[in-house]
Scaffold this motif. Structure first.
Motif, PDB file in Angstrom:
ATOM      1  N   PHE A 256       6.700   6.185   1.756  1.00  0.00           N
ATOM      2  CA  PHE A 256       5.531   6.509   0.950  1.00  0.00           C
ATOM      3  C   PHE A 256       5.096   5.281   0.149  1.00  0.00           C
ATOM      4  O   PHE A 256       3.909   4.977   0.038  1.00  0.00           O
ATOM      5  CB  PHE A 256       5.887   7.674   0.023  1.00  0.00           C
ATOM      6  N   VAL A 257       6.081   4.587  -0.388  1.00  0.00           N
ATOM      7  CA  VAL A 257       5.777   3.369  -1.144  1.00  0.00           C
ATOM      8  C   VAL A 257       5.175   2.320  -0.204  1.00  0.00           C
ATOM      9  O   VAL A 257       4.208   1.639  -0.560  1.00  0.00           O
ATOM     10  CB  VAL A 257       7.061   2.840  -1.831  1.00  0.00           C
ATOM     11  N   GLU A 258       5.721   2.219   1.011  1.00  0.00           N
ATOM     12  CA  GLU A 258       5.155   1.271   1.977  1.00  0.00           C
ATOM     13  C   GLU A 258       3.686   1.584   2.235  1.00  0.00           C
ATOM     14  O   GLU A 258       2.841   0.681   2.276  1.00  0.00           O
ATOM     15  CB  GLU A 258       5.918   1.354   3.309  1.00  0.00           C
ATOM     16  N   VAL A 259       3.398   2.864   2.409  1.00  0.00           N
ATOM     17  CA  VAL A 259       2.009   3.256   2.672  1.00  0.00           C
ATOM     18  C   VAL A 259       1.135   2.908   1.471  1.00  0.00           C
ATOM     19  O   VAL A 259       0.023   2.393   1.620  1.00  0.00           O
ATOM     20  CB  VAL A 259       1.911   4.762   2.999  1.00  0.00           C
ATOM     21  N   ALA A 260       1.650   3.157   0.284  1.00  0.00           N
ATOM     22  CA  ALA A 260       0.885   2.856  -0.921  1.00  0.00           C
ATOM     23  C   ALA A 260       0.549   1.372  -0.971  1.00  0.00           C
ATOM     24  O   ALA A 260      -0.566   0.987  -1.321  1.00  0.00           O
ATOM     25  CB  ALA A 260       1.673   3.278  -2.157  1.00  0.00           C
ATOM     26  N   HIS A 261       1.505   0.548  -0.597  1.00  0.00           N
ATOM     27  CA  HIS A 261       1.232  -0.894  -0.605  1.00  0.00           C
ATOM     28  C   HIS A 261       0.204  -1.247   0.456  1.00  0.00           C
ATOM     29  O   HIS A 261      -0.683  -2.055   0.228  1.00  0.00           O
ATOM     30  CB  HIS A 261       2.532  -1.672  -0.373  1.00  0.00           C
ATOM     31  N   ALA A 262       0.339  -0.600   1.622  1.00  0.00           N
ATOM     32  CA  ALA A 262      -0.574  -0.903   2.712  1.00  0.00           C
ATOM     33  C   ALA A 262      -1.995  -0.468   2.389  1.00  0.00           C
ATOM     34  O   ALA A 262      -2.958  -1.069   2.841  1.00  0.00           O
ATOM     35  CB  ALA A 262      -0.097  -0.227   3.991  1.00  0.00           C
ATOM     36  N   LEU A 263      -2.118   0.557   1.593  1.00  0.00           N
ATOM     37  CA  LEU A 263      -3.443   1.088   1.298  1.00  0.00           C
ATOM     38  C   LEU A 263      -3.988   0.563  -0.023  1.00  0.00           C
ATOM     39  O   LEU A 263      -5.027   1.012  -0.475  1.00  0.00           O
ATOM     40  CB  LEU A 263      -3.398   2.626   1.240  1.00  0.00           C
ATOM     41  N   GLU A 264      -3.294  -0.348  -0.587  1.00  0.00           N
ATOM     42  CA  GLU A 264      -3.745  -0.875  -1.864  1.00  0.00           C
ATOM     43  C   GLU A 264      -5.132  -1.477  -1.688  1.00  0.00           C
ATOM     44  O   GLU A 264      -5.400  -2.195  -0.731  1.00  0.00           O
ATOM     45  CB  GLU A 264      -2.764  -1.953  -2.339  1.00  0.00           C
TER      46      GLU A 264
END
Lengths: 788, 690
Positions: A416-424
């Motif tokens: 989830f954190v990875e996705v958050a970074h990717a969607l920043e």
């Protein structure tokens, strides 16, 4: 040989260097030959090759050719393209081309090769119970059969078996098998556990064909010495009788380093005793020797209280009292032999260790990360105070609900954190988390009952659960696709074409090449239903909508009339059209999900569930790591077979082992080994679970595939394996607190007996009952000041 | 007419017809309610909340002008000893209720006792104040100034379906389909012996310590009220003796909050340090308290030595009734030395006279307002001070009459917290669920969970639930196993288990049921001594402190099973049991010691592998076994598989739990996602430390 020499070059030391043509010729000729494939010098196999080349002449004396194909000059399909192939030597013999794969490793030496080649006829290869049956029938009354199961050829066990065949080949019929089918036939409980094992089938003494050959399993590791001992034991008499004291008995077992068991017989029960002894002897055959001692001889000094004794190798005699046969078997297998085995191999047969090792792959991997501090900057933790405001803001709020003690939650939090970074930086899209261990009422209000759980909040809309794979990539794709409205309303036929070709909204092409278009001439054709369905598919599938009279123009040249669905599977791929029938939005959404499924999918970890759901047998093509004609050609052949409508009862699909490495384990589980690629397998996963392997020597052509399937259908093909019915019972033994209580505190956990009234009820403390008028207050006695 | 049991409806219609005149005419009208709650104390208001929430026709009748009148007077020294721990370091409301012993349950997050007091041991006036706030903010139907003097049963004659008629001080009648008695305990418990009239009661003693200056005080009783009195006068009284049949039981040893709390136990110090105070054990029935002049004995010449101050002041002597009728069978009014134990036994502990004798023996239930047929019998426990109730808190022999609050403590007397606000608030909630099922056919609320979610859910409950934590060994969560799913019911009264289906309206399948209970341990060790706590999960059954215990039954235990349950157990011997090892922090969330052993227990009970798997493993298992493990079936095959990332897979591979792809050509395990991220035009700044 003469012809072969004409067609290929033979080096001085007897090694044949094949061309593509001579290789094919060699295969057809049915000669026995070892062939290896080289691209460039590989230092690890260099020594081996040198030795092999040196011995080529010697092998030729046995009629065996050693050949080499130089892959940098010649291209031979299936062999030269695969890295794997380069690590093995292939033995070709007869029409069925590939018999064996020999691994290059330190354990394989020329010595073994010679044995193997020489004994090729001595050792019969069997794969099915039926084949074994044939061997048995032939042997009955004439010879005993030794059957070895070798899972991977070329390992030390294999060498041991071959050496034994060399020594005993004239005496016994040797049989070799490698699949799991026969293991099951031989009553091995868990075939996947067995690497190598050996049976002795007592066929020589069986006179009638209808009688089965009794068999004895060797219970020791397959080493040359163990096999030797075992075969000696098989030769030794089942039961030895003696009339001397056990100490003086000298039997062959003692020399073979196996335990000897002595039973004492009295004259009056001698027949009964002999039956018992024989029963026991059969049970322990190959593990221990049995001697029946007749007590009537005065030299037998054993006290009468004992009726049995045993002697372990290099140990003194021990007496005991035998009550039943089972007891001795247990004693020997569980107590005496393990002692030996421990010495030999400590890793084997250790009782389940209750030490604190996690056996759950997710829990263990998260536990190993316990030192890791996750950077939650991009995934702010919401609280009861901030939650409502956060989900009410404009834009999309994606909230992960988790609990810290759930390993899956904690593992997914990383993604989830990875996705958050990717969607920043993506506008109007925020990710946040709620720790349900702390904010229990927030989670309660949102009706969260499973963890982890992802809910999407958008102002003015009900919270929508995310129902996709819980992985970074899936969630990321979903959220990106979701950025655009669904359906996308298009305004011209040109736009429709551009949309379907992937030019419009091309940014999504990488995530979702599949596009679905709803074509309507007027709004009353069920557009509302389509729009509703499209909304529910938002994020899942990219959908377009075109409502216009001119849409009619599209029908020219198509067999479908409007309203219709157009499906594009990517730029340049033939589009499909489906008539839209009146339906509910839910049914329509389901139908669209079905329509977008591939008819010849590449199975991946992410998409398998969609295809398994269809419940059809899988016609599964495993292809190797590389791309190129070796991979695409079989795929084309499959497509061809499919296009002629021959594969309707199966789901044709393929797995790319480079992209989906887990496929390798699947293939291995199906066949017991990994065959050269590509490999075609029919897996009747929803049905009887049988697995069939397309003969690797046969060219993978569409007509052959269809034929093969037909033969399977007609029960003319032997199955190569079976998908086991695994019950998925608890993976470890139960730690039984009740049993421990009963042992350590007898009565503590026992129900009270029904007759006795429950006494000493907690509620009636003894103190109250101890009345005032009693002894305590007799003036003659002291009123005790009771110390606490 | 909200009650839906058909025959009740019919019968009540009939009764309505009969009582029509009374309903509409005259001052002596009869008022009808489905539910009458007697008493607006904490239990009554608590029930009021639940009845209001489920929109039932109810009335709370209270004789005083405000709620919780008991607490306006008691405790006499005005300090509550219920823990009001405002700061727990946690924001979990459910968890915080484990340490908030005064608040009532409601759906208002801020309707907590901490709004009126933040003291750990608050001022007693804060409690009625809180109750009043609770009643007003929730708008509960309370009718104050209604003193019910008589309760009659009005049987319909069929199936023992009783309703109750209550009569107040004005002769007004209330006809109640269901009567909920939450009158508490307020009649002081008295023991009659010679001279008991000379004894002052806890309810009426002066609370000003100055009144006890230099006085010798004998207190009858060794409970919290006795020690409360002793504590308040410790600095003034010359000598304080506490006398009762049983020795002091310390709450911190027995885990029973009704036993002596450390907050009141300073006298133990002065006793053990020999500062003139002391404890004595002995029965109460055959003692006598007699009065003598200050100097005692026979007076000689020169009697006025002592001066004027003591003139006329009588002193109280502790003696035995049998010593009083020694000489001639007649009790003489004049007490002689021979009537006192010290005459016979020169070092008798209580030989010195007292200035005051105070009775602190607790309270009893007021049975007097009940007519014969409406009167529940006396409990066999607690010296009959309480009404006897069934396991679902209905009076024995008084159907449709339930006892709530402190008066219902006979079920768990000296065992759990059912006699105290922090315990009975959950009992009231449970009884309300039973009422909903019995009279309105609303089954006990249940959470339906996929079985793969059972483990995290149980952990959630044992880590936060306050009901089973406070009402340990009395209320337990029940999990009905149904194969791939299960139903989770919270806080069911364990003793009512044999009647589970009828009371809850839930069906127990052939898969059996699990029960999650919080329990103290064997308590065989020294409470503060070495080895008092267990830390090995394999020895969890020896845990001494409160810890979760999970019982597994294939079928619901019968009444007989329940009666014959092992000594000291809350439940009969199950088919399997699991103790979660006690935890110093009461956080049962650790993978090795708590989670995995529990998972293995559940696996045993459910006969299935409950491990979690990454999607890749599920992929493999879905293709290579005909029915993959539950986690894969409920997640992965349902298209909600759990993927993980390469970093975690690596861990699992190193641990040997996931197969490594030996020899396979893997073009960068994590390649695909990195690729996709770059498409998104964002920088991949992984926080994960490879």
């Amino acid at each position: 040989f003469h012809r072969a020499r004409n067609m290929c070059t033979k080096s001085t030391n007897g090694l044949v260097v094949h061309t593509a043509a001579s290789f094919t010729e060699n295969m057809v000729s049915g000669r026995t030959s070892f062939i290896y494939f080289v691209k460039q010098a590989n230092p690890t196999v260099k020594t081996f090759i040198e030795q092999l080349e040196m011995s080529a002449d010697a092998l030729e004396d046995y009629g065996i050719l050693i050949g080499k194909v130089n892959c940098s000059e010649e291209t031979i399909e299936k062999y030269c393209t695969e890295e794997e192939v380069m690590k093995k030597i292939h033995l070709f013999r007869g029409p069925d081309v590939l018999r064996i794969v020999v691994l290059f490793s330190r354990n394989v030496f020329l010595f073994f090769l010679i044995f193997f080649a020489v004994l090729f006829d001595e050792v019969r290869c069997v794969h099915t119970p039926a084949e074994l049956g044939r061997v048995e029938r032939a042997a009955k009354g004439t010879a005993d059969v030794v059957m070895g199961h070798i899972r991977v050829l070329g390992l030390p066990e294999h060498r041991a078996l071959m050496e034994a065949a060399f020594v005993y080949g004239a005496k016994y019929q040797f049989v070799q098998t490698s699949g799991t089918l026969l293991l099951r036939h031989m009553e091995i409980a868990d075939p996947s556990d067995v690497q190598a094992c050996l049976w002795f089938l007592h066929c020589r003494t069986v006179s009638r064909l209808s009688e089965p050959c009794p068999h004895t399993l060797m219970r020791k590791p397959l080493t040359t010495i163990n096999i030797h001992t075992f075969l000696q034991l098989m030769e030794a008499p089942l039961l030895t009788e003696a009339a001397v004291d056990p100490a003086e008995v000298d039997v062959v077992y003692s020399h073979l380093n196996v335990p000897v068991i002595f039973l004492f017989s009295r004259p009056e029960t001698v027949h009964l005793d002999r039956v018992t002894a024989e029963t026991l002897a059969w049970r322990l055959r190959g593990e221990a020797g049995l001697v029946l001692i007749h007590r009537d001889n005065p030299s037998v000094k054993t006290p009468l209280v004992y009726n049995a004794a045993y002697r372990l190798p290099q140990e003194s005699l021990r007496y005991f009292t035998l009550k039943n046969v089972e007891e001795v078997v247990t004693l020997l297998r569980d107590q005496l032999l393990p002692k030996e085995r421990e010495k030999q191999d400590k890793e084997e047969e250790i009782e389940y260790d209750w030490s604190d090792v996690l056996d759950d792959e997710v829990a263990e991997s998260v536990y190993r990360d316990r030192g890791l501090m996750l950077d939650m900057d991009k995934v702010p933790e919401l609280t009861a105070d901030t939650f409502s405001a956060a989900v009410m803001q404009h834009g999309l709020m994606v909230v992960l609900f988790y609990v810290k003690w759930d390993a899956v939650s904690m593992a997914f939090l990383q993604s989830f954190v990875e996705v958050a970074h990717a969607l920043e930086g993506v506008n109007g899209l925020d990710l946040a988390s709620v720790n349900c261990g702390e904010w229990t009422d927030v989670c309660g209000d949102q009706n969260i009952t499973s963890f982890p759980f992802v809910l999407l909040y958008q102002p003015g809309e009900a919270a929508q659960p995310y129902r996709g794979m819980l992985g970074a990539e899936s969630l990321h794709t979903f959220l990106l696709l979701r950025q655009d409205p669904s359906p996308l309303e298009l305004s011209s036929l040109a736009e429709v074409a551009s949309f379907l070709e992937g030019d419009l909204y091309s940014r999504h092409l990488a995530h979702s090449p599949v596009r679905v278009m709803g074509l309507f001439t007027s709004a009353d054709q069920g557009v509302a239903v389509f729009v509703e369905a499209a909304k529910s598919l938002r994020g899942e599938i990219l959908l377009g909508l075109f409502v216009n009279k001119v849409a009619d123009a599209w029908t020219d040249g198509h067999t479908v009339s409007l309203p219709a669905l157009l499906v594009s599977r990517g730029p340049g791929v033939q589009q499909e059209a489906h008539t839209l029938l009146p339906s509910t939005s839910q049914n329509l959404a389901e139908r669209i999900r079905c329509i977008v499924l591939d008819t010849f999918p590449e199975l991946t970890v992410e998409n398998l569930p969609w295809y398994l759901e269809q419940g059809k047998p899988l016609l599964l093509l495993f292809v190797g790591g590389g791309e190129g004609p070796l991979m695409t050609q079989p795929l084309e052949e499959m497509r061809m077979a499919q296009s002629v409508g021959q594969l309707v009862d199966v789901l044709p699909c393929w797995i790319h082992l480079g992209r989906t490495p887990a496929g390798r384990s699947v293939l291995k589980a199906y066949l017991g080994f990994v065959p050269p690629l590509p490999a075609l397998v029919l897996s009747r996963i929803g049905g009887d679970g049988e697995v069939f392997h397309f003969p690797p020597e046969r060219p993978l052509l569409s007509k052959n595939i269809v034929q093969w399937l037909q033969r399977i259908e007609n029960n003319q093909e032997q199955c190569a394996g079976a998908i086991p019915e695994v019950a998925w019972d608890p993976p470890v033994p139960f730690y039984d607190f009740l049993a421990i209580m009963d042992e350590e505190a007898p009565g503590y956990a026992a129900q009270r007996s029904p007759k006795v009234k429950p006494k000493g009820k907690k509620e009636q403390p003894a103190g109250e009952a101890r009345g005032a008028a009693g002894a305590a207050l007799n003036p003659q006695t002291h009123l005790q000041q009771t110390e606490l | 007419m909200e009650l839906i049991l058909c025959f009740i409806c019919l019968l009540s219609l009939f009764s309505l017809v009969l009582t029509v005149p009374g309903d509409h005419h005259g001052d002596n009208s009869t008022r009808h309610h489905d539910y009458c709650v007697l008493g607006a104390g904490p239990a009554g208001l608590q029930m009021g909340f639940f009845l209001a929430q489920s929109q039932r026709d109810y009335i709370i009748l209270e004789r005083n002008s405000g709620p919780g009148s008991f607490f306006k007077r008691y405790p006499r020294h005005r300090k509550l000893i219920s823990i009001n721990k405002v700061y727990t370091g946690r924001r979990n409301r459910e968890f915080n209720l484990r340490h908030d012993w005064n608040s009532l349950l409601s759906n208002r997050p801020n309707l907590l006792f901490q709004r009126v007091s933040r003291d750990l041991y608050p001022e007693a006036d804060a409690f009625p104040h809180y109750l009043s706030m609770f009643e007003k903010e929730l708008g509960l139907q309370v009718q104050y100034g209604t003193d019910i003097g008589r309760i009659q049963a009005s049987g319909f004659g069929l199936n023992g379906n009783k309703s109750y008629i209550l009569t107040d001080q004005n002769g007004e009648e209330y006809k109640c389909r269901v009567l909920l008695v939450s009158t508490g305990l307020w009649v002081p418990e008295e023991v009659h012996f010679v001279g008991s009239d000379l004894v002052e009661g806890y309810e009426s003693i002066p609370t000003d310590p100055e009144e006890y200056k230099d006085q010798a005080v004998l207190i009858l009783g060794k409970g919290n009220s006795a020690f409360e009195v002793a504590q308040s006068i410790l600095g003034r009284a010359s000598r304080i003796h506490l006398y009762s049949p049983s020795p002091v039981r310390l709450a911190w040893q027995t885990h029973y909050v009704g036993d002596l709390r450390a907050v009141n136990n300073e006298l133990l110090d002065t006793y053990q340090l020999k500062s003139l105070d002391g404890l004595v054990e002995g029965g109460l029935e055959d003692i006598a308290i007699v009065q003598r002049g200050k100097d005692g004995g026979k007076r000689r010449a020169g009697k006025n030595r002592m001066g004027k101050s003591s003139e006329g002041k009588m002193q109280l002597y502790f003696t035995l009734s049998e010593l009083l009728d020694r000489q001639d069978g007649n009790r003489s009014t004049a007490i002689t030395a021979e009537n006192l134990p010290g005459y016979h036994d020169d070092n008798f502990s209580l030989r010195q006279p007292y200035d005051r004798v105070i009775r602190c023996l607790g309270f009893r239930f007021n049975f007097s307002v009940f007519d014969g047929s409406a009167c529940p019998p006396h409990s066999s426990t607690a010296r009959g001070r309480l009404p006897a109730v069934t396991a679902w808190y209905e009076g024995r022999g008084t159907p449709n009459l339930f006892i709530l609050g402190t008066a219902a403590h006979s079920r768990d007397y000296r065992m759990s917290a059912g006699g105290f606000v922090h315990g009975f608030r959950y009992i009231v909630r449970a009884v309300h669920k039973i009422l909903e099922q019995r009279y309105h056919n609303n089954a006990w609320p249940a959470n339906k969970l996929p079985t793969s979610q059972l483990l995290p859910w149980i952990l959630k409950r044992v880590n936060e639930a306050s009901g089973p934590y406070q009402m340990f060994e009395v209320l337990g969560d029940i999990i009905l196993l149904q194969g791939s799913h299960c139903e989770y019911l919270e806080e069911f009264p364990l003793q009512a288990l044999p009647r589970f289906s009828a009371l809850s309206g839930r069906h127990v399948s052939e898969h059996g049921l699990l029960i999650v209970v919080m329990q103290y341990g064997l308590n065989r060790t020294d409470t503060l001594g070495p080895g008092r706590a267990e830390s090995e999960w394999t020895k969890a059954w020896k845990s001494n402190f409160l810890h979760p215990v999970i019982y597994y039954y294939r079928t619901v235990p019968t009444e007989g099973d329940m009666r014959r349950r092992p000594v000291g157990w809350p439940l009969p011997r199950p088919d399997a049991v699991h103790h979660m090892v006690e935890d110093f922090l009461t956080e049962w969330d650790q993978p090795v010691s708590h989670s995995q052993p529990l998972r293995r227990f559940l696996e045993h009970c459910l006969h299935m592998d409950l491990r979690a798997f990454y999607a890749e493993s599920c992929f493999r298992l879905s293709l290579t076994s005909r029915k993959p493990p539950l986690f894969c079936r409920q997640g992965y095959l349902n298209k909600e598989g759990f993927v993980g990332n390469s970093h975690l897979w690596q861990h699992a591979r190193e641990a040997g739990l996931m197969p490594t792809h030996q020899g396979s050509v893997v073009p960068g395990d994590d390649g695909s996602f990195s690729d996709c991220l770059s498409h998104a035009g964002a920088d991949m700044t992984s926080t994960i430390n490879f």
